[in-house]
Design a protein around this motif. Sequence first.
Motif, PDB file in Angstrom:
ATOM      1  N   THR A   1      -9.519   2.641   0.133  1.00  0.00           N
ATOM      2  CA  THR A   1      -9.415   4.093  -0.059  1.00  0.00           C
ATOM      3  C   THR A   1     -10.107   4.826   1.090  1.00  0.00           C
ATOM      4  O   THR A   1      -9.607   5.838   1.594  1.00  0.00           O
ATOM      5  CB  THR A   1     -10.037   4.512  -1.403  1.00  0.00           C
ATOM      6  N   ILE A   2     -11.260   4.308   1.514  1.00  0.00           N
ATOM      7  CA  ILE A   2     -11.955   4.879   2.669  1.00  0.00           C
ATOM      8  C   ILE A   2     -11.091   4.752   3.917  1.00  0.00           C
ATOM      9  O   ILE A   2     -11.029   5.670   4.748  1.00  0.00           O
ATOM     10  CB  ILE A   2     -13.318   4.185   2.866  1.00  0.00           C
ATOM     11  N   ALA A   3     -10.408   3.608   4.045  1.00  0.00           N
ATOM     12  CA  ALA A   3      -9.525   3.404   5.202  1.00  0.00           C
ATOM     13  C   ALA A   3      -8.409   4.435   5.212  1.00  0.00           C
ATOM     14  O   ALA A   3      -8.043   4.974   6.266  1.00  0.00           O
ATOM     15  CB  ALA A   3      -8.946   1.992   5.176  1.00  0.00           C
ATOM     16  N   GLU A   4      -7.838   4.745   4.060  1.00  0.00           N
ATOM     17  CA  GLU A   4      -6.782   5.749   3.980  1.00  0.00           C
ATOM     18  C   GLU A   4      -7.281   7.115   4.429  1.00  0.00           C
ATOM     19  O   GLU A   4      -6.581   7.854   5.131  1.00  0.00           O
ATOM     20  CB  GLU A   4      -6.255   5.844   2.547  1.00  0.00           C
ATOM     21  N   ILE A   5      -8.493   7.440   4.030  1.00  0.00           N
ATOM     22  CA  ILE A   5      -9.081   8.730   4.419  1.00  0.00           C
ATOM     23  C   ILE A   5      -9.303   8.764   5.929  1.00  0.00           C
ATOM     24  O   ILE A   5      -8.988   9.755   6.600  1.00  0.00           O
ATOM     25  CB  ILE A   5     -10.405   8.958   3.673  1.00  0.00           C
ATOM     26  N   ALA A   6      -9.836   7.670   6.475  1.00  0.00           N
ATOM     27  CA  ALA A   6     -10.150   7.630   7.903  1.00  0.00           C
ATOM     28  C   ALA A   6      -8.896   7.729   8.764  1.00  0.00           C
ATOM     29  O   ALA A   6      -8.905   8.383   9.815  1.00  0.00           O
ATOM     30  CB  ALA A   6     -10.914   6.343   8.223  1.00  0.00           C
TER      31      ALA A   6
ATOM     32  N   LYS B   1      -6.395  10.005   0.475  1.00  0.00           N
ATOM     33  CA  LYS B   1      -6.138  11.352   0.992  1.00  0.00           C
ATOM     34  C   LYS B   1      -5.902  12.328  -0.154  1.00  0.00           C
ATOM     35  O   LYS B   1      -6.355  13.479  -0.116  1.00  0.00           O
ATOM     36  CB  LYS B   1      -4.934  11.342   1.922  1.00  0.00           C
ATOM     37  N   ASN B   2      -5.178  11.891  -1.194  1.00  0.00           N
ATOM     38  CA  ASN B   2      -4.944  12.760  -2.344  1.00  0.00           C
ATOM     39  C   ASN B   2      -6.255  13.163  -3.015  1.00  0.00           C
ATOM     40  O   ASN B   2      -6.427  14.313  -3.430  1.00  0.00           O
ATOM     41  CB  ASN B   2      -4.042  12.054  -3.365  1.00  0.00           C
TER      42      ASN B   2
ATOM     43  N   ILE C   1       2.364   8.279  -7.780  1.00  0.00           N
ATOM     44  CA  ILE C   1       2.532   6.840  -7.980  1.00  0.00           C
ATOM     45  C   ILE C   1       3.100   6.189  -6.720  1.00  0.00           C
ATOM     46  O   ILE C   1       2.687   5.104  -6.318  1.00  0.00           O
ATOM     47  CB  ILE C   1       3.445   6.576  -9.191  1.00  0.00           C
ATOM     48  N   LEU C   2       4.051   6.871  -6.073  1.00  0.00           N
ATOM     49  CA  LEU C   2       4.649   6.345  -4.850  1.00  0.00           C
ATOM     50  C   LEU C   2       3.609   6.216  -3.748  1.00  0.00           C
ATOM     51  O   LEU C   2       3.613   5.254  -2.976  1.00  0.00           O
ATOM     52  CB  LEU C   2       5.785   7.255  -4.392  1.00  0.00           C
ATOM     53  N   ALA C   3       2.696   7.209  -3.678  1.00  0.00           N
ATOM     54  CA  ALA C   3       1.631   7.141  -2.672  1.00  0.00           C
ATOM     55  C   ALA C   3       0.770   5.907  -2.881  1.00  0.00           C
ATOM     56  O   ALA C   3       0.388   5.216  -1.933  1.00  0.00           O
ATOM     57  CB  ALA C   3       0.771   8.408  -2.734  1.00  0.00           C
ATOM     58  N   GLY C   4       0.461   5.594  -4.140  1.00  0.00           N
ATOM     59  CA  GLY C   4      -0.333   4.408  -4.421  1.00  0.00           C
ATOM     60  C   GLY C   4       0.434   3.126  -4.173  1.00  0.00           C
ATOM     61  O   GLY C   4      -0.103   2.148  -3.654  1.00  0.00           O
ATOM     62  N   ALA C   5       1.735   3.131  -4.526  1.00  0.00           N
ATOM     63  CA  ALA C   5       2.542   1.917  -4.384  1.00  0.00           C
ATOM     64  C   ALA C   5       2.806   1.579  -2.930  1.00  0.00           C
ATOM     65  O   ALA C   5       2.875   0.406  -2.558  1.00  0.00           O
ATOM     66  CB  ALA C   5       3.857   2.097  -5.137  1.00  0.00           C
ATOM     67  N   LEU C   6       2.969   2.601  -2.078  1.00  0.00           N
ATOM     68  CA  LEU C   6       3.339   2.358  -0.686  1.00  0.00           C
ATOM     69  C   LEU C   6       2.148   2.183   0.247  1.00  0.00           C
ATOM     70  O   LEU C   6       2.288   1.624   1.328  1.00  0.00           O
ATOM     71  CB  LEU C   6       4.213   3.511  -0.174  1.00  0.00           C
ATOM     72  N   GLN C   7       0.973   2.661  -0.151  1.00  0.00           N
ATOM     73  CA  GLN C   7      -0.175   2.591   0.741  1.00  0.00           C
ATOM     74  C   GLN C   7      -1.341   1.820   0.127  1.00  0.00           C
ATOM     75  O   GLN C   7      -1.752   0.786   0.642  1.00  0.00           O
ATOM     76  CB  GLN C   7      -0.643   4.014   1.118  1.00  0.00           C
ATOM     77  N   THR C   8      -1.858   2.313  -0.988  1.00  0.00           N
ATOM     78  CA  THR C   8      -3.093   1.756  -1.532  1.00  0.00           C
ATOM     79  C   THR C   8      -2.919   0.325  -2.030  1.00  0.00           C
ATOM     80  O   THR C   8      -3.725  -0.554  -1.711  1.00  0.00           O
ATOM     81  CB  THR C   8      -3.617   2.640  -2.678  1.00  0.00           C
TER      82      THR C   8
ATOM     83  N   TRP D   1     -13.380   4.554  13.207  1.00  0.00           N
ATOM     84  CA  TRP D   1     -13.299   5.509  14.328  1.00  0.00           C
ATOM     85  C   TRP D   1     -13.040   4.779  15.641  1.00  0.00           C
ATOM     86  O   TRP D   1     -12.200   5.207  16.445  1.00  0.00           O
ATOM     87  CB  TRP D   1     -14.590   6.316  14.417  1.00  0.00           C
ATOM     88  N   LEU D   2     -13.745   3.654  15.850  1.00  0.00           N
ATOM     89  CA  LEU D   2     -13.532   2.869  17.064  1.00  0.00           C
ATOM     90  C   LEU D   2     -12.112   2.315  17.121  1.00  0.00           C
ATOM     91  O   LEU D   2     -11.459   2.338  18.171  1.00  0.00           O
ATOM     92  CB  LEU D   2     -14.545   1.721  17.132  1.00  0.00           C
ATOM     93  N   LEU D   3     -11.626   1.821  15.975  1.00  0.00           N
ATOM     94  CA  LEU D   3     -10.272   1.276  15.924  1.00  0.00           C
ATOM     95  C   LEU D   3      -9.243   2.361  16.212  1.00  0.00           C
ATOM     96  O   LEU D   3      -8.284   2.139  16.967  1.00  0.00           O
ATOM     97  CB  LEU D   3     -10.013   0.663  14.541  1.00  0.00           C
ATOM     98  N   TYR D   4      -9.439   3.526  15.628  1.00  0.00           N
ATOM     99  CA  TYR D   4      -8.497   4.630  15.842  1.00  0.00           C
ATOM    100  C   TYR D   4      -8.531   5.099  17.298  1.00  0.00           C
ATOM    101  O   TYR D   4      -7.502   5.452  17.878  1.00  0.00           O
ATOM    102  CB  TYR D   4      -8.841   5.792  14.913  1.00  0.00           C
ATOM    103  N   THR D   5      -9.732   5.087  17.905  1.00  0.00           N
ATOM    104  CA  THR D   5      -9.868   5.503  19.298  1.00  0.00           C
ATOM    105  C   THR D   5      -9.143   4.548  20.240  1.00  0.00           C
ATOM    106  O   THR D   5      -8.528   4.973  21.222  1.00  0.00           O
ATOM    107  CB  THR D   5     -11.362   5.578  19.687  1.00  0.00           C
TER     108      THR D   5
END
Length: 293
Positions: free
Chosen positions: A232-237, A245-246, A71-78, A139-143
Amino acid sequence: MRFLRFLGKEFILHGILFAVVGTIVLSALYLLSIGTPAGGYLAALKMFLLMLVGQKDLSSVGPGFTSGQIILAGALQTLPLALIALIFLIVIALLSGAYAVAARYMSVHFDIKTDERLEKFISFIISVCAAVPLFVGFWLLYTVIGNAPLPVISLVTVLLGGLAWDAANFLKTDMLSQVGQTHAIVFSTLGRNRGHFFPLPGTYSGYLFSSSLPRFIPYLAGKVPAIIGSVTIAEIAFDFPGLGKNLIDALINKNTDLLITSVFILLCINAVVSFLVKTVLFLIYPRWYEKAI
């Protein structure tokens, strides 16, 4: 009574029941896809029921984890990512709608087409962004800048996910369809500010937006699942410790407990954001809520 019906429909039926039934159905499909024996379904259902009643430790396979951690993972990120993305989506749509109707006004009444050409160019840029796959953009943003702040990731998510393009076109089309109507023509003769860049109250674009608002809010409610999926895709990337990620970790390790819990919290977040949007519609336009939802 109308408010009680609203709570019963949106909070209980589309909120709690949606999250519970959705989790059971999606989890059953996952278990079926990996060939789980009959006993595995019962174990998964038992774990889900334990989570619903507040059992602390939910893991039956591998390292232990608690419902509070998920729940904390969802509350703090998603949830923050989804809410920020929703705000960006609204702002981009408002800016696009205001500029489009102001440009049309100048073109029709003063034969000045410079703004219309600029508006079409901006629309073209937004459509090009929407054509870029999300993972390529991330990917471009992360690079370029590495782990970007949440607002930047949310902005990129709505731009590259096609959400901004769709919302801007929806609101522009609705507002522009009113330009030639009698009420808009009469209002334009009052000498009010055009509201070139934002549909502020009392301006020409603000007046047209107020007429579009009862249709724009239901549109936003319908876009909430797409927003949740995109963040959710952004969290994975970006490898954030959120629900995305979970879910990936659960799929890779075949950790049914983690997957079920993450799916449930993800559906809960979807229900919460949808409930907030629909509450705004109900409070401002209760009759429109009855028609639109």
